[in-house]
Design a protein around this motif. Structure first.
Motif, mmCIF file in Angstrom:
data_model
loop_
_atom_site.group_PDB
_atom_site.id
_atom_site.type_symbol
_atom_site.label_atom_id
_atom_site.label_comp_id
_atom_site.label_asym_id
_atom_site.label_seq_id
_atom_site.Cartn_x
_atom_site.Cartn_y
_atom_site.Cartn_z
ATOM 1 N N VAL A 11 -79.550 4.523 144.681
ATOM 2 C CA VAL A 11 -77.902 4.971 144.580
ATOM 3 C C VAL A 11 -77.569 5.992 145.589
ATOM 4 O O VAL A 11 -76.394 5.781 146.240
ATOM 5 N N VAL A 27 -77.395 -1.589 137.509
ATOM 6 C CA VAL A 27 -78.063 -0.297 137.516
ATOM 7 C C VAL A 27 -79.245 -0.207 136.797
ATOM 8 O O VAL A 27 -79.432 -0.623 135.551
ATOM 9 N N LEU A 68 -70.728 5.326 139.446
ATOM 10 C CA LEU A 68 -71.771 6.061 140.024
ATOM 11 C C LEU A 68 -71.182 7.492 140.597
ATOM 12 O O LEU A 68 -71.973 8.525 140.552
ATOM 13 N N VAL A 122 -79.365 0.731 142.476
ATOM 14 C CA VAL A 122 -78.172 -0.203 142.263
ATOM 15 C C VAL A 122 -78.201 -1.394 143.117
ATOM 16 O O VAL A 122 -78.860 -1.318 144.192
#
Length: 178
Positions: A11, A27, A68, A122
């Motif tokens: 991420v 995710v 995110l 991700v």
């Protein structure tokens, strides 16, 4: 389409890689031990680390910024905050038209972002055209922990945690809402 089509990466720093195109994203948690024990147990029983599958109808860059980094309303970010035990500011939705999009601000929001950077990865696949069908198929096949809509194994515990956050943000006593 399968999860094998997704190339997962950290991420942290995703912004430099994500395209401004429509597509699907996923995710997952790096280590189940980073989750509260109940949720880690659910994923262990399901045999995977998948937290969420979603779609971006216009731009993965924009949607992942919401999900995110809390740059706008993001279902995944709100659910993750609730799952991790954070609560939104009391009464923060009072007077707002949308009474569902609570936020985690200040130190709590930063802590959720830091958790994602440390404990999640991700992936995305760009795709034009139908996103609903492939998203629904991935959710039905993999039962991601935090997808509630269209997930036959949606967790009532996560629904309750989200409803508690809504109640706090609405300035009402915590309880069952919707």
């Amino acid at each position: 389409m399968s999860l094998g089509d997704f190339a997962f990466g950290p991420v942290a720093g995703y912004e430099a890689r994500v395209p401004r195109r429509p597509g699907l994203y996923a995710v997952r948690v790096l280590d189940l031990g980073a989750l509260p024990a109940f949720y880690a147990g659910v994923l262990a029983m399901r045999g995977h680390r998948l937290l969420y599958v979603g779609q971006a109808s216009t731009s993965l860059e924009k949607r992942l910024g919401q999900e995110l980094r809390a740059r706008g309303p993001g279902t995944f970010f709100r659910s993750l905050g609730a799952l991790l035990g954070f609560t939104p500011p009391a009464g923060s939705l009072v007077g707002c038209a949308n009474q569902n999009n609570y936020r985690f601000d200040g130190p709590d929001g930063e802590a959720i972002k830091a958790w994602l950077d440390r404990h999640a990865e991700v992936a995305w696949v760009t795709r034009d055209g139908d996103l609903d069908g492939p998203e629904a198929a991935l959710i039905a096949a993999h039962l991601p922990l935090m997808n509630l809509d269209g997930n036959p194994a949606a967790l009532p515990e996560l629904v309750a945690a989200r409803n508690s956050c809504k109640a706090i943000a609405r300035g009402s006593a915590a309880g069952v809402l919707d």
